[in-house]
Design a protein around this motif. Structure first.
Motif, short mmCIF file in Angstrom:
data_model
loop_
_atom_site.label_atom_id
_atom_site.label_comp_id
_atom_site.label_asym_id
_atom_site.label_seq_id
_atom_site.Cartn_x
_atom_site.Cartn_y
_atom_site.Cartn_z
N LEU A 120 -8.97 -4.33 2.76
CA LEU A 120 -7.43 -3.54 2.60
C LEU A 120 -6.59 -4.38 1.91
CD1 LEU A 120 -6.08 -0.78 3.03
CD2 LEU A 120 -4.92 -1.64 4.85
N ASN A 141 -4.08 7.00 -14.94
CA ASN A 141 -3.35 6.73 -13.54
C ASN A 141 -3.14 7.76 -12.70
OD1 ASN A 141 -2.97 3.96 -13.85
ND2 ASN A 141 -1.14 4.01 -14.84
N TYR A 199 -9.23 11.69 3.49
CA TYR A 199 -10.58 11.71 4.10
C TYR A 199 -10.57 10.76 5.44
CZ TYR A 199 -15.37 10.79 5.22
OH TYR A 199 -16.52 10.69 5.93
N ILE A 212 -9.22 9.69 -0.59
CA ILE A 212 -9.88 8.82 0.16
C ILE A 212 -9.21 8.69 1.17
CG2 ILE A 212 -10.53 6.25 0.09
CD1 ILE A 212 -11.21 6.46 -2.65
N LEU A 268 -8.00 -0.38 -11.91
CA LEU A 268 -8.08 0.88 -11.42
C LEU A 268 -9.60 0.96 -10.57
CD1 LEU A 268 -5.84 3.20 -13.62
CD2 LEU A 268 -5.67 2.57 -11.13
N LEU A 290 1.81 4.65 -6.39
CA LEU A 290 1.20 4.39 -7.65
C LEU A 290 1.54 5.46 -8.49
CD1 LEU A 290 -0.89 2.96 -9.63
CD2 LEU A 290 -2.59 4.57 -8.78
N ILE A 336 -6.70 8.65 -11.07
CA ILE A 336 -7.03 7.52 -9.97
C ILE A 336 -6.21 7.76 -8.84
CG2 ILE A 336 -7.34 5.04 -9.48
CD1 ILE A 336 -9.15 5.87 -11.50
N THR A 389 0.09 3.89 -0.64
CA THR A 389 -0.01 3.25 -1.79
C THR A 389 -0.25 4.15 -2.94
OG1 THR A 389 -2.06 2.38 -1.21
CG2 THR A 389 -0.30 0.68 -0.95
N SER A 390 -1.16 5.07 -2.70
CA SER A 390 -1.49 5.88 -3.80
C SER A 390 -0.25 6.73 -4.36
CB SER A 390 -2.45 7.02 -3.52
OG SER A 390 -1.87 8.04 -2.78
N ILE A 407 -12.99 2.06 3.93
CA ILE A 407 -13.02 2.94 4.88
C ILE A 407 -14.44 3.07 5.45
CG2 ILE A 407 -10.88 4.26 4.27
CD1 ILE A 407 -12.63 6.41 2.95
N ASN A 412 -2.58 3.92 5.20
CA ASN A 412 -1.97 2.87 4.16
C ASN A 412 -2.39 3.23 2.64
OD1 ASN A 412 -0.54 0.42 4.83
ND2 ASN A 412 -1.83 -0.01 6.28
N ILE A 413 -3.63 3.25 2.49
CA ILE A 413 -4.27 3.92 1.20
C ILE A 413 -3.41 5.15 0.67
CG2 ILE A 413 -6.31 4.65 -0.29
CD1 ILE A 413 -7.76 3.11 1.73
N VAL A 465 -10.38 1.70 -6.54
CA VAL A 465 -11.17 2.57 -5.82
C VAL A 465 -12.25 1.95 -5.15
CG1 VAL A 465 -12.44 4.61 -6.48
CG2 VAL A 465 -10.38 4.31 -7.72
N MET A 500 -3.61 -3.70 -6.22
CA MET A 500 -2.47 -3.03 -6.56
C MET A 500 -1.22 -3.58 -7.01
SD MET A 500 -2.97 0.41 -6.32
CE MET A 500 -2.47 1.75 -5.47
N ALA A 557 -10.90 0.65 -1.71
CA ALA A 557 -10.43 1.65 -1.09
C ALA A 557 -11.75 2.35 -0.31
CB ALA A 557 -9.71 2.92 -1.67
N VAL A 566 -7.82 10.37 -6.82
CA VAL A 566 -8.74 10.03 -5.98
C VAL A 566 -8.62 9.14 -4.93
CG1 VAL A 566 -10.69 8.21 -6.15
CG2 VAL A 566 -10.39 10.08 -7.84
N LEU A 567 -7.59 8.33 -4.93
CA LEU A 567 -7.07 7.36 -3.92
C LEU A 567 -6.37 8.34 -2.77
CD1 LEU A 567 -5.24 4.20 -5.60
CD2 LEU A 567 -7.50 4.53 -4.41
N TRP A 576 0.47 -3.13 -10.67
CA TRP A 576 1.91 -2.73 -10.82
C TRP A 576 2.55 -3.86 -11.93
CZ3 TRP A 576 2.27 -1.49 -5.16
CH2 TRP A 576 1.79 -0.06 -5.03
N TYR A 622 -7.37 -4.92 -1.62
CA TYR A 622 -6.97 -3.71 -2.30
C TYR A 622 -5.33 -3.73 -2.58
CZ TYR A 622 -5.19 1.13 -2.24
OH TYR A 622 -4.67 2.27 -2.41
#
Lengths: 145, 81
Positions: free
Chosen positions: B33, A10, A23, A20, B10, A47, A13, A43-44, B21, A39-40, B14, B40, B17, A16-17, B44, B36
């Motif tokens: 999104l 977890n 970037y 992302i 997961l 997580l 990931i 949420t990461s 973008i 937003n990403i 990814v 998510m 995501a 990584v998120l 959870w 996504y």
């Protein structure tokens, strides 16, 4: 060693998120893309915190199984290992609400930027601002003439 | 926690995501999104954080997607990158 890293998938990931999202915020030119990246990113982080509350070994959602938990008998005592840690969950509820608030304000700002510059690309906005600063006719008006 | 389901979710997250973008059509990016956010929230639920999951489903995937679609409709739909 490999097992130790693979058991925490977890968190990998999550990294990584997060990258992302970072970037998209720094590398992309379109402002909506930057917002999607934000937003990403948010949420990461949620997580990460929710992953920190997970326990192995059959722990379930933090709802008490016994109604008579006030009794002092040993078989009715609450075992902490049976339930997940609810503190990160509650903190992350606040984070979700904050994220939707920032998204709403950012989208309103984007609409204002679009009304003023007629574009959402960062480089075009910068070029228009440069033209205005050096007292030239902005590029949009020139192309319309 | 079922780790197989965890891994599948997961990987989908990814993929969503990266797709969100990279798509040049902003409306498509916003819809991805939303997908996504739903993945998510499934993750959870599977991790036992049900309160976070339904808040994310209602607020993150629902209201946020609606706001994004409204804003994209009012502004440009194409993006250069």
């Amino acid at each position: 060693m490999t097992e130790y890293f693979l058991a925490k998938y977890n968190f990998w990931i999550y990294v990584v998120l997060m990258m992302i999202g970072l970037y998209a915020m720094m590398g992309k030119r379109n402002l909506v893309k930057k917002l999607i990246g934000m937003n990403i990113f948010q949420t990461s982080i949620i997580l990460l915190f929710v992953s920190a509350g997970v326990k192995k070994g059959g722990a379930t959602v933090p709802i008490l199984r016994h109604s008579d938990y006030g009794s002092v008998h040993a078989e009715h005592l609450i075992r902490v290992a049976d339930y997940l840690n609810p503190l990160p969950h509650v903190l992350m509820l606040t984070a979700i609400v904050v994220s939707i608030a920032t998204t709403g304000v950012a989208l309103a700002t984007l609409i204002l930027i679009y009304k003023r510059y007629n574009t959402l690309e960062e480089d075009e906005i910068m070029a228009i601002r440069k033209d205005i600063r050096s007292y030239k006719t902005p590029r949009i008006l020139r192309s319309k003439d | 926690m079922i780790w197989q389901l965890d891994i599948v979710l997961l990987i989908f997250i990814v993929i969503c995501a990266i797709a969100a973008i990279n798509i040049k059509d902003l409306m498509g990016a916003v819809i991805i999104l939303g997908a996504y956010s739903f993945f998510m929230c499934l993750l959870w639920t599977e991790m036992g954080a049900v309160d976070v999951a339904f808040t994310e489903a209602a607020v993150g995937a629902g209201i946020s997607t609606v706001l994004f679609i409204a804003a994209v409709n009012k502004t440009a739909r194409r993006s250069k990158d």
